[in-house]
Design an enzyme around this catalytic site. Structure first.
Site, mmCIF file in Angstrom:
data_model
loop_
_atom_site.group_PDB
_atom_site.id
_atom_site.type_symbol
_atom_site.label_atom_id
_atom_site.label_comp_id
_atom_site.label_asym_id
_atom_site.label_seq_id
_atom_site.Cartn_x
_atom_site.Cartn_y
_atom_site.Cartn_z
ATOM 1 N N LYS A 186 0.837 -1.203 0.000
ATOM 2 C CA LYS A 186 0.000 0.000 0.000
ATOM 3 C C LYS A 186 0.868 1.248 0.000
ATOM 4 O O LYS A 186 1.529 1.559 0.983
ATOM 5 C CB LYS A 186 -0.911 0.046 1.231
ATOM 6 C CG LYS A 186 -1.908 1.194 1.130
ATOM 7 C CD LYS A 186 -2.423 1.634 2.482
ATOM 8 C CE LYS A 186 -2.048 3.034 2.887
ATOM 9 N NZ LYS A 186 -2.074 4.095 1.921
ATOM 10 N N GLU A 260 9.057 0.582 11.185
ATOM 11 C CA GLU A 260 10.126 1.566 10.964
ATOM 12 C C GLU A 260 9.471 2.925 11.137
ATOM 13 O O GLU A 260 8.660 3.334 10.302
ATOM 14 C CB GLU A 260 10.692 1.448 9.542
ATOM 15 C CG GLU A 260 11.364 0.132 9.233
ATOM 16 C CD GLU A 260 12.773 0.012 9.803
ATOM 17 O OE1 GLU A 260 13.191 0.895 10.568
ATOM 18 O OE2 GLU A 260 13.429 -0.988 9.485
ATOM 19 N N CYS A 299 13.267 10.237 8.004
ATOM 20 C CA CYS A 299 13.210 9.710 9.366
ATOM 21 C C CYS A 299 14.582 9.742 10.028
ATOM 22 O O CYS A 299 14.677 9.828 11.235
ATOM 23 C CB CYS A 299 12.673 8.289 9.327
ATOM 24 S SG CYS A 299 13.505 7.311 8.077
ATOM 25 N N GLU A 401 9.303 15.337 16.037
ATOM 26 C CA GLU A 401 9.783 15.205 14.665
ATOM 27 C C GLU A 401 9.048 16.236 13.800
ATOM 28 O O GLU A 401 7.838 16.121 13.590
ATOM 29 C CB GLU A 401 9.487 13.792 14.165
ATOM 30 C CG GLU A 401 10.042 13.532 12.790
ATOM 31 C CD GLU A 401 9.664 12.142 12.274
ATOM 32 O OE1 GLU A 401 8.499 11.737 12.424
ATOM 33 O OE2 GLU A 401 10.554 11.480 11.714
HETATM 34 P P1 NAD Z 1 2.024 8.033 8.278
HETATM 35 O O1 NAD Z 1 2.263 7.229 9.502
HETATM 36 O O2 NAD Z 1 1.038 9.114 8.318
HETATM 37 O O3 NAD Z 1 1.587 7.063 7.071
HETATM 38 C C1 NAD Z 1 2.381 5.971 6.674
HETATM 39 C C2 NAD Z 1 1.497 4.979 5.937
HETATM 40 O O4 NAD Z 1 0.551 4.443 6.853
HETATM 41 C C3 NAD Z 1 0.694 5.590 4.789
HETATM 42 O O5 NAD Z 1 0.651 4.687 3.709
HETATM 43 C C4 NAD Z 1 -0.690 5.746 5.411
HETATM 44 O O6 NAD Z 1 -1.716 5.716 4.454
HETATM 45 C C5 NAD Z 1 -0.750 4.519 6.298
HETATM 46 N N1 NAD Z 1 -1.719 4.581 7.387
HETATM 47 C C6 NAD Z 1 -2.293 5.671 7.953
HETATM 48 N N2 NAD Z 1 -3.169 5.288 8.916
HETATM 49 C C7 NAD Z 1 -3.123 3.937 8.973
HETATM 50 C C8 NAD Z 1 -3.774 2.953 9.776
HETATM 51 N N3 NAD Z 1 -4.650 3.287 10.727
HETATM 52 N N4 NAD Z 1 -3.475 1.653 9.571
HETATM 53 C C9 NAD Z 1 -2.572 1.296 8.636
HETATM 54 N N5 NAD Z 1 -1.941 2.167 7.836
HETATM 55 C C10 NAD Z 1 -2.202 3.480 8.007
HETATM 56 O O7 NAD Z 1 3.475 8.550 7.827
HETATM 57 P P2 NAD Z 1 3.815 9.505 6.610
HETATM 58 O O8 NAD Z 1 3.337 10.875 6.951
HETATM 59 O O9 NAD Z 1 3.395 8.886 5.328
HETATM 60 O O10 NAD Z 1 5.413 9.449 6.623
HETATM 61 C C11 NAD Z 1 6.183 10.217 7.468
HETATM 62 C C12 NAD Z 1 6.574 9.435 8.702
HETATM 63 O O11 NAD Z 1 7.211 8.224 8.326
HETATM 64 C C13 NAD Z 1 7.588 10.166 9.554
HETATM 65 O O12 NAD Z 1 7.250 10.027 10.913
HETATM 66 C C14 NAD Z 1 8.885 9.440 9.257
HETATM 67 O O13 NAD Z 1 9.855 9.543 10.261
HETATM 68 C C15 NAD Z 1 8.418 8.065 9.048
HETATM 69 N N6 NAD Z 1 9.386 7.310 8.253
HETATM 70 C C16 NAD Z 1 10.143 6.366 8.870
HETATM 71 C C17 NAD Z 1 11.120 5.683 8.151
HETATM 72 C C18 NAD Z 1 11.993 4.642 8.796
HETATM 73 O O14 NAD Z 1 12.658 3.915 8.067
HETATM 74 N N7 NAD Z 1 12.044 4.541 10.113
HETATM 75 C C19 NAD Z 1 11.297 5.960 6.805
HETATM 76 C C20 NAD Z 1 10.499 6.933 6.200
HETATM 77 C C21 NAD Z 1 9.540 7.603 6.947
#
Ligand code: NAD
Length: 499
Positions: A186, A260, A299, A401
Site C-alpha cells: 500500500k 520503521e 526519518c 519530529e
Molecule cells: P504516516 O504514519 O502518516 O503514514 C504511513 C502509511 O501508513 C501511509 O501509507 C498511510 O496511508 C498509512 N496509514 C495511515 N493510517 C493507517 C492505519 N490506521 N493503519 C494502517 N496504515 C495506516 O506517515 P507519513 O506521513 O506517510 O510518513 C512520514 C513518517 O514516516 C515520519 O514520521 C517518518 O519519520 C516516518 N518514516 C520512517 C522511516 C523509517 O525507516 N524509520 C522511513 C520513512 C519515513
C-alpha cells in the site's frame, strides 16, 4: 501499459489503476482520487483508485493463491526474477526518477535519482544473497537428522510512507520476495505513482499475484491490511503515531510485525571536527545528515545538532554559509538542491513548528525559510531551510519530529552532558558523531541509544547494513540479510530418527 512520466501541462488526467492478481484494476467501489504534484500544487498528475477493504480482500486472495508456487521455487528462480526486475528498473531509471520528482517533490539530482539507484542496488543485493535464506544441521549423532528450514511467512502487507517511496519499497519488496513471500503493498496517499510504476515494471517478471499494489486511504486500506487474517506479516514504515496503532491491531491477532518509525536524531560535533582543516567537511556532512536536500523529510535526519561551545560560533557561521547556498526550487531542474514539501498540510505543520520555535525566549534565528518564495511561476509547497540556534533540548521543536527542513542547534560543554541530552528523546533511530579522536567518537557512538550511528559521515543507508530503530523509532530489522531472515522468514526445526 501506463505512461512513465506525466506531462504536467496536460489537461488530460490519466487514470492509473492498481495491480491485483496480475490485472490492472479500478477499486471495487469505482472511486478515484487525485495524485497531486507538490511542486505545481494545482496540477493533478493522475487519478488512482480510492480503494476499500474489498480491494484488500481481492489482493490478499491473489497473494495467497500465488504463494504456494512462489515459495516452492528453487531460490535461483526468485533470484533471476529480482535480477530481471533490477535490469528493467535500470532501463527506466531516468523516467522513474522524473516521476519520483513529480510525485514527491524530491529534487531530481540530489534525491530522486539516488532513490532509484538504491532500489536497483537493493534488488541486486537481495538477489545476490537469495541462497542465504537457509537453515542449519545439528551434529546430533549418526542416528539423527536434526535440521532447520527458514520458511517464508506467507503474505506480507507492506505499508509505505510518502517521503521516499521507492527507497522504502526497496527496503521491503526485494527481501520479502526473495525469501519466498508474496506481497500486498500500500503506497501513501500523497505519493502513490512511483510504486504503481515499479509494480508495472516488475509485473512481467513475476507470476500473477506475487506482487499486488492497492492504493487508498491509510485508515481504510492500511487498516484493512493490518486487520486482515490473510496477512501473515505487516511491514510498516511511517510515523510513530500510526505505527503504535498498527502494532496494537496487528498484535491483537498476533501477526508478525516490523515497524520503521520516526526520529529526532542527534548530530554531535566535537571540537576536533571543527578545526580549520576539518570545519568545511564537517559542515557539509552535517548538512547532508540533516537531509536538507530532502527538505528534511527523512526519518534519519540529524535534526538536533549539538555543537561544542569551543567551536559553536565558527561552526554555526560555516554551516549557515553551506545551507544558505542550497538552491531551493523546481525539483525537475538539474541545478535544484532542495525541492518541495509534500503537501499543504505538511507545509503548514512545518511552518507552525518554526513559528513556535521563533517565539521561545533566547532563541537565535540563523536562517528562516518559512516565507521563502521560489523563482519563476511555481505554486508548490516550497520552503527554505531554517536553522534555529541556542535552542533548549526540552523545547517542543527539539523533541518532536518536524519532518521538514528545520535544524535546531544546542551548545554543549561536557561529553556526559551531551550524551544525556542526545539520549533524552523517545526516539532512537539514527545519530551522527563528528570527531577526529577515534576513542572519543566510538565511545560516544556506543553510548547513544539509536539503532544506527554514523561517524564523520552523513549519507543514507547502504546495502547490506543493519537498519532500524531503538525506543519509539521502531521494532524489528529488515534491511540487511540478517534482518531479512529475521523479518521475512520463520524457523522450522525438523528432527528425524534415522535407521
Ligand atoms: P504516516 O504514519 O502518516 O503514514 C504511513 C502509511 O501508513 C501511509 O501509507 C498511510 O496511508 C498509512 N496509514 C495511515 N493510517 C493507517 C492505519 N490506521 N493503519 C494502517 N496504515 C495506516 O506517515 P507519513 O506521513 O506517510 O510518513 C512520514 C513518517 O514516516 C515520519 O514520521 C517518518 O519519520 C516516518 N518514516 C520512517 C522511516 C523509517 O525507516 N524509520 C522511513 C520513512 C519515513
Amino acid at each position: 501499459m501506463q505512461q512513465t512520466t506525466i506531462e504536467t501541462q496536460s489537461t488530460d488526467v490519466p487514470d492509473w489503476p492498481q495491480l491485483i492478481g496480475g490485472e490492472w484494476v479500478a477499486g471495487v467501489d469505482g472511486a478515484w482520487t487525485d495524485a497531486v504534484c507538490p511542486s505545481r500544487a494545482d496540477t493533478v498528475l493522475a487519478r488512482v483508485p480510492e480503494s476499500s477493504a474489498a480491494d484488500v480482500d481481492r489482493a490478499v486472495a491473489a497473494a495467497r493463491a500465488a504463494y504456494p508456487a512462489w515459495r516452492a521455487l528453487h531460490f535461483t528462480a526468485r533470484q533471476r526474477a529480482l535480477l530481471q526486475i533490477a535490469d528493467a528498473v535500470e532501463a527506466e531509471a531516468e523516467a522513474l526518477a522524473v516521476l519520483t520528482a513529480q510525485d514527491t517533490g524530491n529534487a531530481l539530482r540530489t534525491q530522486a535519482r539516488p532513490e532509484v539507484a538504491t532500489l536497483i542496488a537493493l534488488l541486486r543485493y537481495f538477489a545476490g544473497v537469495a541462497g542465504e535464506f537457509k537453515g542449519t544441521v545439528l551434529p546430533a549423532g549418526d542416528d539423527q537428522l536434526q535440521y532447520t528450514r527458514q520458511e517464508p511467512l506467507g503474505v506480507v502487507g507492506a505499508i509505505l510512507p510518502w517521503n521516499s517511496p521507492l527507497m522504502i519499497a526497496a527496503m521491503k519488496i526485494p527481501a520479502a520476495l526473495v525469501a519466498g513471500n508474496t506481497l500486498v503493498v500500500k503506497p501513501a496517499e500523497d505519493a502513490p505513482l512511483t510504486i504503481l510504476r515499479l509494480a508495472e515494471i516488475a509485473a512481467p517478471h513475476l507470476p500473477a499475484g506475487v506482487l499486488n499494489v492497492v492504493t487508498g486511504d491509510g485508515e481504510v486500506v492500511g487498516e484493512a491490511i493490518v486487520q486482515h487474517p490473510g496477512i501473515d506479516k505487516v511491514s510498516f514504515t511511517g510515523s510513530s503515531e500510526v505505527g503504535r496503532r498498527v502494532g496494537e491491531v496487528a498484535g491483537a491477532r498476533l501477526a508478525h510485525t516490523s515497524l520503521e518509525l520516526g526520529g529526532k536524531s542527534p548530530s554531535i560535533v566535537f571540537p576536533s571536527a571543527a578545526t580549520p582543516e576539518r570545519i568545511t567537511a564537517t559542515a557539509a556532512g552535517v548538512l547532508l545528515g540533516m537531509r536538507f536536500t530532502r527538505q528534511g523529510q527523512s526519518c534519519t535526519a540529524g535534526s538536533r545538532l549539538f555543537v561544542h561551545r569551543d567551536v559553536y560560533e565558527p561552526f554555526l557561521t560555516e554551516l549557515a554559509a553551506h545551507v544558505s547556498a542550497l538552491k531551493v526550487g523546481d525539483p525537475l531542474e538539474e541545478d535544484t538542491d532542495m525541492g518541495t514539501i509534500i503537501s499543504a498540510k505538511q507545509h503548514a505543520s512545518v511552518c507552525q513548528y518554526v513559528e513556535e520555535g521563533k517565539r521561545q525566549p533566547g532563541v537565535r534565528v540563523v536562517l528562516d525559510g518559512v516565507d521563502f518564495v521560489p523563482e519563476g511561476d511555481l505554486s508548490g509547497y516550497y520552503q527554505g531551510p531554517t536553522i534555529l540556534a541556542d535552542v533548549s533540548n526540552d523545547w517542543r521543536i527539539a523533541r518532536e519530529e518536524v519532518f521538514g527542513p528545520v535544524l535546531v542547534v544546542i551548545p554543549w560543554t561536557d561529553v556526559d552532558e551531551v550524551v544525556a541530552m542526545a539520549n533524552d528523546s523517545h526516539y532512537g533511530l539514527a545519530a551522527f558523531v563528528w570527531s577526529q579522536d577515534l576513542t572519543e567518537a566510538l565511545d560516544t557512538a556506543h553510548r547513544i541509544e539509536s539503532g544506527w550511528v554514523q561517524v564523520n559521515q552523513g549519507g543514507g543507508q547502504v546495502v547490506g547494513q543493519s537498519y532500524g530503530g531503538y525506543k519509539q523509532s521502531g521494532l524489528g530489522r529488515e534491511f540487511s540479510i540478517e534482518g531479512a531472515i529475521a523479518g521475512f522468514t520463520q524457523t522450522k526445526q525438523i528432527n528425524v530418527k534415522l535407521g
